[in-house]
Design a protein around this motif. Structure first.
Motif, PDB file in Angstrom:
ATOM      1  N   CYS A  43      15.506 -11.920  -3.003  1.00 20.59           N
ATOM      2  CA  CYS A  43      16.248 -12.945  -3.736  1.00 20.59           C
ATOM      3  C   CYS A  43      17.593 -13.237  -3.083  1.00 20.59           C
ATOM      4  O   CYS A  43      18.196 -14.275  -3.362  1.00 20.59           O
ATOM      5  CB  CYS A  43      16.451 -12.542  -5.198  1.00 20.59           C
ATOM      6  N   LEU A  44      18.070 -12.341  -2.228  1.00 18.99           N
ATOM      7  CA  LEU A  44      19.363 -12.536  -1.571  1.00 18.99           C
ATOM      8  C   LEU A  44      19.230 -13.054  -0.146  1.00 18.99           C
ATOM      9  O   LEU A  44      20.235 -13.287   0.517  1.00 18.99           O
ATOM     10  CB  LEU A  44      20.144 -11.212  -1.538  1.00 18.99           C
ATOM     11  N   VAL A  45      17.994 -13.208   0.331  1.00 21.05           N
ATOM     12  CA  VAL A  45      17.769 -13.688   1.691  1.00 21.05           C
ATOM     13  C   VAL A  45      17.448 -15.176   1.619  1.00 21.05           C
ATOM     14  O   VAL A  45      16.496 -15.578   0.940  1.00 21.05           O
ATOM     15  CB  VAL A  45      16.601 -12.921   2.351  1.00 21.05           C
ATOM     16  N   ALA A  46      18.241 -15.984   2.295  1.00 20.16           N
ATOM     17  CA  ALA A  46      17.939 -17.417   2.349  1.00 20.16           C
ATOM     18  C   ALA A  46      16.702 -17.623   3.211  1.00 20.16           C
ATOM     19  O   ALA A  46      16.503 -16.917   4.208  1.00 20.16           O
ATOM     20  CB  ALA A  46      19.127 -18.176   2.920  1.00 20.16           C
ATOM     21  N   ALA A  47      15.890 -18.585   2.822  1.00 21.63           N
ATOM     22  CA  ALA A  47      14.640 -18.818   3.555  1.00 21.63           C
ATOM     23  C   ALA A  47      14.912 -18.993   5.043  1.00 21.63           C
ATOM     24  O   ALA A  47      14.178 -18.455   5.876  1.00 21.63           O
ATOM     25  CB  ALA A  47      13.940 -20.047   2.982  1.00 21.63           C
ATOM     26  N   GLY A  48      15.960 -19.721   5.382  1.00 18.75           N
ATOM     27  CA  GLY A  48      16.271 -19.966   6.784  1.00 18.75           C
ATOM     28  C   GLY A  48      16.540 -18.694   7.569  1.00 18.75           C
ATOM     29  O   GLY A  48      16.305 -18.638   8.781  1.00 18.75           O
ATOM     30  N   GLN A  49      17.008 -17.660   6.885  1.00 19.96           N
ATOM     31  CA  GLN A  49      17.282 -16.383   7.572  1.00 19.96           C
ATOM     32  C   GLN A  49      16.006 -15.666   7.982  1.00 19.96           C
ATOM     33  O   GLN A  49      16.040 -14.762   8.800  1.00 19.96           O
ATOM     34  CB  GLN A  49      18.084 -15.462   6.652  1.00 19.96           C
ATOM     35  N   SER A  88      15.623 -19.165  -1.718  1.00 16.19           N
ATOM     36  CA  SER A  88      15.500 -17.753  -1.344  1.00 16.19           C
ATOM     37  C   SER A  88      14.143 -17.449  -0.739  1.00 16.19           C
ATOM     38  O   SER A  88      13.140 -18.131  -0.998  1.00 16.19           O
ATOM     39  CB  SER A  88      15.717 -16.872  -2.577  1.00 16.19           C
ATOM     40  N   LEU A  89      14.128 -16.398   0.048  1.00 15.84           N
ATOM     41  CA  LEU A  89      12.852 -15.905   0.578  1.00 15.84           C
ATOM     42  C   LEU A  89      11.928 -15.551  -0.569  1.00 15.84           C
ATOM     43  O   LEU A  89      10.716 -15.781  -0.492  1.00 15.84           O
ATOM     44  CB  LEU A  89      13.117 -14.682   1.467  1.00 15.84           C
TER      45      LEU A  89
END
Ligand code: FES
Ligand code: FES
Length: 157
Positions: free
Chosen positions: A60-66, A22-23
């Motif tokens: 917590c809901l944002v994937a790092a790749g996003q 997660s971010l």
């Protein structure tokens, strides 16, 4: 993967990031920015609220790749210890901080509200902060803090 992201106005590059992490994890564990809190990791509490581009999200809901190539602002980016953002100062002055675990997310969410509505009603504030849970304050002081920040005027991010 290598992640390139601008955080609090600074271009950051982090290697060996798993795209699915997660971010919030990247911010806290890889970038040394513990302001955004990790309470539920399920998008339920709002303690991890940050700006992603101009929108508030649960980190917590944002994937790092996003977050690749995007602009993140955390509670650390709103003000410094010696130069608090008006929303941060108002939370202190109104007594809206008890354990403080919810505070960073609430500050970012309130900041976003005041950016788009400099004089919100109590109903507007309650609606805007509905995704941010606090177990300590009973919310009244938090509402007071947002009204106080509004009455003082807020700084643009
Ligand atoms: S930790 Fe992200 S919403 Fe609770
Ligand atoms: S001040 Fe403790 S959870 Fe809000």
């Amino acid at each position: 993967m290598r992640l390139n992201v601008t955080v609090n106005g600074e271009k950051r590059q982090v290697d060996d990031v798993w795209e699915g992490e997660s971010l919030l994890y990247v911010l806290r564990e890889r970038m040394g920015l513990p302001g955004s809190k990790n309470a539920c990791e399920q998008g339920e509490c709002g303690s991890c609220t940050v700006y992603l581009d101009a929108t508030t999200v649960c980190a917590c809901l944002v994937a790092a790749g996003q977050a690749e190539g995007r602009d993140v602002v955390t509670v650390e980016g709103l003000g410094t210890a010696g130069d608090l953002d008006p929303v941060q100062q108002a939370f202190l002055d109104a007594g809206a901080v008890q354990c403080g675990f919810c505070t960073p997310g609430l500050v970012v969410a309130a900041h976003e509200l005041l950016d788009r509505d400099p004089d919100p009603s109590t109903v507007d504030i309650r609606e805007a902060l509905a995704g941010n849970l606090c177990r300590c304050t009973g919310y009244e002081k938090i509402i007071d803090a947002v009204h106080l920040a509004a009455s003082r005027g807020t700084s643009a991010r």
